[in-house]
Design a protein around this motif. Structure first.
Motif, PDB file in Angstrom:
ATOM      1  N   LEU A 147      34.085  19.494  26.021  1.00 54.51           N
ATOM      2  CA  LEU A 147      35.485  19.827  26.293  1.00 54.51           C
ATOM      3  C   LEU A 147      36.357  19.558  25.072  1.00 54.51           C
ATOM      4  O   LEU A 147      36.159  18.596  24.329  1.00 54.51           O
ATOM      5  CB  LEU A 147      36.000  19.007  27.482  1.00 54.51           C
ATOM      6  CG  LEU A 147      35.220  19.146  28.798  1.00 54.51           C
ATOM      7  CD1 LEU A 147      35.858  18.276  29.864  1.00 54.51           C
ATOM      8  CD2 LEU A 147      35.171  20.605  29.244  1.00 54.51           C
ATOM      9  N   THR A 148      37.337  20.418  24.864  1.00 54.08           N
ATOM     10  CA  THR A 148      38.330  20.234  23.800  1.00 54.08           C
ATOM     11  C   THR A 148      39.583  19.642  24.437  1.00 54.08           C
ATOM     12  O   THR A 148      40.377  20.342  25.070  1.00 54.08           O
ATOM     13  CB  THR A 148      38.674  21.561  23.117  1.00 54.08           C
ATOM     14  OG1 THR A 148      37.468  22.144  22.590  1.00 54.08           O
ATOM     15  CG2 THR A 148      39.677  21.353  21.996  1.00 54.08           C
ATOM     16  N   CYS A 163      42.060  14.451  34.046  1.00 57.90           N
ATOM     17  CA  CYS A 163      42.160  15.010  32.692  1.00 57.90           C
ATOM     18  C   CYS A 163      41.004  15.969  32.418  1.00 57.90           C
ATOM     19  O   CYS A 163      41.206  17.057  31.853  1.00 57.90           O
ATOM     20  CB  CYS A 163      42.174  13.875  31.671  1.00 57.90           C
ATOM     21  SG  CYS A 163      42.217  14.405  29.942  1.00 57.90           S
ATOM     22  N   TYR A 164      39.797  15.600  32.843  1.00 59.93           N
ATOM     23  CA  TYR A 164      38.648  16.477  32.644  1.00 59.93           C
ATOM     24  C   TYR A 164      38.864  17.826  33.347  1.00 59.93           C
ATOM     25  O   TYR A 164      38.613  18.899  32.761  1.00 59.93           O
ATOM     26  CB  TYR A 164      37.371  15.822  33.172  1.00 59.93           C
ATOM     27  CG  TYR A 164      36.903  14.622  32.385  1.00 59.93           C
ATOM     28  CD1 TYR A 164      37.148  14.505  31.016  1.00 59.93           C
ATOM     29  CD2 TYR A 164      36.188  13.589  33.006  1.00 59.93           C
ATOM     30  CE1 TYR A 164      36.709  13.409  30.307  1.00 59.93           C
ATOM     31  CE2 TYR A 164      35.742  12.492  32.292  1.00 59.93           C
ATOM     32  CZ  TYR A 164      36.007  12.402  30.948  1.00 59.93           C
ATOM     33  OH  TYR A 164      35.569  11.320  30.234  1.00 59.93           O
ATOM     34  N   PHE A 165      39.293  17.780  34.590  1.00 64.81           N
ATOM     35  CA  PHE A 165      39.505  19.022  35.335  1.00 64.81           C
ATOM     36  C   PHE A 165      40.596  19.876  34.697  1.00 64.81           C
ATOM     37  O   PHE A 165      40.530  21.108  34.725  1.00 64.81           O
ATOM     38  CB  PHE A 165      39.844  18.709  36.796  1.00 64.81           C
ATOM     39  CG  PHE A 165      38.652  18.304  37.619  1.00 64.81           C
ATOM     40  CD1 PHE A 165      37.579  19.167  37.808  1.00 64.81           C
ATOM     41  CD2 PHE A 165      38.585  17.039  38.202  1.00 64.81           C
ATOM     42  CE1 PHE A 165      36.469  18.789  38.554  1.00 64.81           C
ATOM     43  CE2 PHE A 165      37.484  16.650  38.948  1.00 64.81           C
ATOM     44  CZ  PHE A 165      36.421  17.528  39.129  1.00 64.81           C
ATOM     45  N   ASN A 172      32.202  24.015  26.458  1.00 70.34           N
ATOM     46  CA  ASN A 172      31.344  24.531  25.390  1.00 70.34           C
ATOM     47  C   ASN A 172      29.932  24.633  25.967  1.00 70.34           C
ATOM     48  O   ASN A 172      29.258  23.635  26.182  1.00 70.34           O
ATOM     49  CB  ASN A 172      31.394  23.569  24.192  1.00 70.34           C
ATOM     50  CG  ASN A 172      30.576  24.073  23.004  1.00 70.34           C
ATOM     51  OD1 ASN A 172      29.597  24.789  23.164  1.00 70.34           O
ATOM     52  ND2 ASN A 172      30.981  23.680  21.810  1.00 70.34           N
ATOM     53  N   TRP A 173      29.481  25.855  26.219  1.00 69.80           N
ATOM     54  CA  TRP A 173      28.195  26.052  26.877  1.00 69.80           C
ATOM     55  C   TRP A 173      27.025  25.599  26.003  1.00 69.80           C
ATOM     56  O   TRP A 173      25.985  25.176  26.522  1.00 69.80           O
ATOM     57  CB  TRP A 173      28.026  27.508  27.275  1.00 69.80           C
ATOM     58  CG  TRP A 173      28.999  27.924  28.336  1.00 69.80           C
ATOM     59  CD1 TRP A 173      30.144  28.645  28.190  1.00 69.80           C
ATOM     60  CD2 TRP A 173      28.905  27.594  29.726  1.00 69.80           C
ATOM     61  NE1 TRP A 173      30.788  28.794  29.390  1.00 69.80           N
ATOM     62  CE2 TRP A 173      30.046  28.159  30.360  1.00 69.80           C
ATOM     63  CE3 TRP A 173      27.994  26.891  30.506  1.00 69.80           C
ATOM     64  CZ2 TRP A 173      30.283  28.045  31.721  1.00 69.80           C
ATOM     65  CZ3 TRP A 173      28.217  26.765  31.861  1.00 69.80           C
ATOM     66  CH2 TRP A 173      29.348  27.330  32.457  1.00 69.80           C
ATOM     67  N   VAL A 217      28.722  22.707  17.913  1.00 69.39           N
ATOM     68  CA  VAL A 217      28.922  21.483  18.701  1.00 69.39           C
ATOM     69  C   VAL A 217      29.326  20.350  17.764  1.00 69.39           C
ATOM     70  O   VAL A 217      29.030  20.379  16.562  1.00 69.39           O
ATOM     71  CB  VAL A 217      27.646  21.098  19.477  1.00 69.39           C
ATOM     72  CG1 VAL A 217      27.333  22.127  20.560  1.00 69.39           C
ATOM     73  CG2 VAL A 217      26.458  20.940  18.532  1.00 69.39           C
ATOM     74  N   THR A 218      29.981  19.354  18.314  1.00 66.08           N
ATOM     75  CA  THR A 218      30.423  18.190  17.539  1.00 66.08           C
ATOM     76  C   THR A 218      29.239  17.261  17.285  1.00 66.08           C
ATOM     77  O   THR A 218      28.493  16.924  18.207  1.00 66.08           O
ATOM     78  CB  THR A 218      31.520  17.417  18.293  1.00 66.08           C
ATOM     79  OG1 THR A 218      32.599  18.303  18.586  1.00 66.08           O
ATOM     80  CG2 THR A 218      32.039  16.265  17.457  1.00 66.08           C
ATOM     81  N   THR A 219      29.077  16.852  16.041  1.00 61.61           N
ATOM     82  CA  THR A 219      27.981  15.957  15.667  1.00 61.61           C
ATOM     83  C   THR A 219      28.520  14.567  15.330  1.00 61.61           C
ATOM     84  O   THR A 219      29.737  14.358  15.246  1.00 61.61           O
ATOM     85  CB  THR A 219      27.220  16.504  14.453  1.00 61.61           C
ATOM     86  OG1 THR A 219      28.123  16.535  13.329  1.00 61.61           O
ATOM     87  CG2 THR A 219      26.696  17.917  14.715  1.00 61.61           C
TER      88      THR A 219
END
Length: 559
Positions: A147-148, A163-165, A172-173, A217-219
């Protein structure tokens, strides 16, 4: 008592033992890599701090441990507390908190509290462990779904999920696929190739997929920058004396959790090997490990059950394997820190998902729910407080509730009843020659049978049954205490008051069949002089003979 297990192990150490420890240490060192990084990231810290903790604390815990097989390092038990401390007192406060927890643990050990800490009720430990699993999993939703989120994620459980919802449309699939793939590979590896470090396989496999397909994706490198390939120099953390008092509560909770988990891990190791650990030395080792971790900038550590079990299964023979595990992590950090930057956060979130499932103890939780209602209530309350309020509050309330329930149960088994001329059952207190004889209780003598612990939770029943049943013509009152295993200060005070009441009533109080613990309490109290030594009788026969002399009646006859 305070002798590390390493010293006794080295007396018979051989080349074959070292080779077994070497293989076990290398194995568990590799297993610890993804866990050390994942737990640190779950707390909102750099993965380097997790590795530092596993290296420094892991080495010191094994060096001083009271168990031959204990593996120390960061665990999920501390994630909630670390997040709370970081939010209020920042990184410097966490270091001080870890240092204080280490000191508490050393004090626990020198005060010989190792055996006492293991008496924390099982519903309480299950409740907060399951609650911790839910909270840790909730912190990984952002990375699992990629999630961004442009705002600070709230710390409270409900607000966090709200917040997540709110940002769920930014999913990001690719991140979700990596997290799911990590879980699947880890579980399959564990199922079909149990000797291979499943989590490491999952981490390396999905990282390779991410790099090969250049997935967006974030690393670790993008989130935390480059990772150092050496340990920092040790230094004392900066202490803000104004916050030291406020840090005492979380530091004590960290120490308590570290003590519980490390002793549980050592007990599991004993069960797997047939050995026997030294609980007080283990607590001291945990304290030294946490102090060392704080000096090097790490986080709280404790004995890790899964890694300790892996150590044993890999053939460990002594604490040397735990020290090799720490050195293996150090070598990997020095050689491969650059490559670790390419690990996607979603992959580590997938590893923590497996960890959370293991921590949740779903089967144990459901079994306890079907048990006694009081224990189920303690379990649920501890779980809910852990998730929705705070772990410190959950542990405190859970322990208090369990203690209250225990006292209530002890009070229920306590009983006071008047004895008349009746048949006696077999009784070790009596001489054995008249197990089926009747008691011949003279006129003016009242005999009461006191059963169960005589403590502050049971004295009300005594007052109801005894203090209100004295008759005007009673000359002697006999308290038969053969079934009273324990006496506390409140019970002693009630006996003293009753002795005074008997004296005012013109009666004499006798006690008989007193067990060692109550007798010791009575002898060291002023009540002993009030009661008088010769009014403490060995058994009911001696008490009745004494009563007959007091009232100048004939000796009791056995029918």
């Amino acid at each position: 008592m305070f002798k590390p297990a390493l010293l006794s192990s080295l007396k018979t150490y051989t080349k074959q033992t070292f080779l077994a420890d070497l293989f076990a240490g290398l194995t568990v060192g590799v297993v610890a890599i993804p866990l050390a990084m994942a737990f640190a990231i779950a707390c909102g810290l750099s993965p380097t701090q997790g590795l530092i903790t596993a290296i420094v604390a892991g080495f010191l815990i094994s060096l001083f441990s009271g168990s031959k097989y204990q593996i120390g390092g960061p665990t999920g038990a501390f994630v909630i507390i670390i997040m709370g401390v970081l939010e209020q007192y920042h990184a410097s406060g966490l270091l001080v908190c870890t240092l204080m927890a280490g000191l508490f643990l050393i004090i626990f050990g020198f005060c010989r509290m190792g055996a006492l800490i293991r008496f924390i009720p099982f519903p309480v430990t299950t409740g907060f462990t399951s609650g911790i699993a839910v909270v840790i999993f909730s912190t990984q939703i952002k990375d699992i779904f990629g999630l961004t989120i442009t705002e600070k994620i709230p710390g409270e459980f409900i607000e966090k999920w709200a917040c997540y919802f709110h940002y769920f449309h930014t999913i990001n699939w690719a991140a979700l696929g990596l997290a799911a793939g990590t879980v699947i590979i880890t579980l399959l590896s564990r199922r079909f190739w149990p000797r291979i470090p499943a989590m490491l396989v999952g981490m390396l496999g999905m990282t390779a997929v991410s790099v090969a397909f250049s997935l967006p994706v974030t690393t670790i490198g993008q989130a935390f920058g480059s990772l150092p390939n050496t340990l920092p120099l040790p230094s004392l953390p900066s202490i803000d004396w104004s916050t030291l008092g406020a840090l005492t509560a979380p530091a004590f909770t960290i120490a308590l959790l570290a003590a519980i988990e490390s002793l549980l891990s050592a007990s599991v190791a004993d069960g797997m090997t047939g050995g026997r650990h030294k609980p007080n030395m283990e607590l001291i080792a945990q304290g030294i490990g946490n102090i060392g971790s704080a000096l090097f900038g790490g986080i709280p550590a404790t004995g890790a059950i899964a890694r300790t079990a892996t150590n044993i299964k890999a053939g460990a023979k002594s604490p040397v394997s735990g020290m090799i595990h720490a050195l293996t992590l150090l070598a990997i950090l020095m050689a491969f820190a650059h490559y670790a930057q390419q690990i996607p956060l979603a992959v580590l979130a997938g590893i923590l998902t497996v960890v959370c499932y293991n921590m949740s103890e779903i089967h144990t939780f459901s079994r306890l729910l079907k048990g006694p209602r009081q224990d189920a209530a303690v379990l649920v309350i501890t779980f809910l407080l852990t998730v929705f309020v705070d772990l410190v509050v959950a542990v405190e309330v859970g322990v208090v509730l369990a203690a209250l329930l225990f006292m209530g149960r002890m009070a229920q088994i306590s009983d006071v009843s008047a004895i008349k001329n009746e048949l006696l059952e077999n009784d070790e207190e009596d001489d054995g020659n008249r197990s089926a004889a009747k008691l011949d209780i003279p006129e003016g003598v009242e005999v009461f049978d006191v059963k169960g612990p005589f403590f502050f939770g049971a004295v009300e029943q005594f007052k109801d049954q005894v203090l209100e049943t004295l008759e005007h013509d009673t000359k002697v009152v006999i308290l038969r205490m053969r079934l009273v295993p324990a006496l506390d200060a409140t019970g002693l005070n009630v006996l003293s008051d009753f002795c005074h009441q008997c004296r005012e009533h013109g009666s004499t109080l006798l006690v008989c069949g007193v067990q060692p613990q109550p007798l010791d309490v009575i002898r060291h109290a002023p009540f002993y002089r009030e009661l008088k030594r010769y009014n403490i009788c060995e058994n009911i026969d001696a008490a009745l003979n004494r009563a007959c002399k007091i009232i100048n009646g004939p000796a009791p006859k056995h029918l």
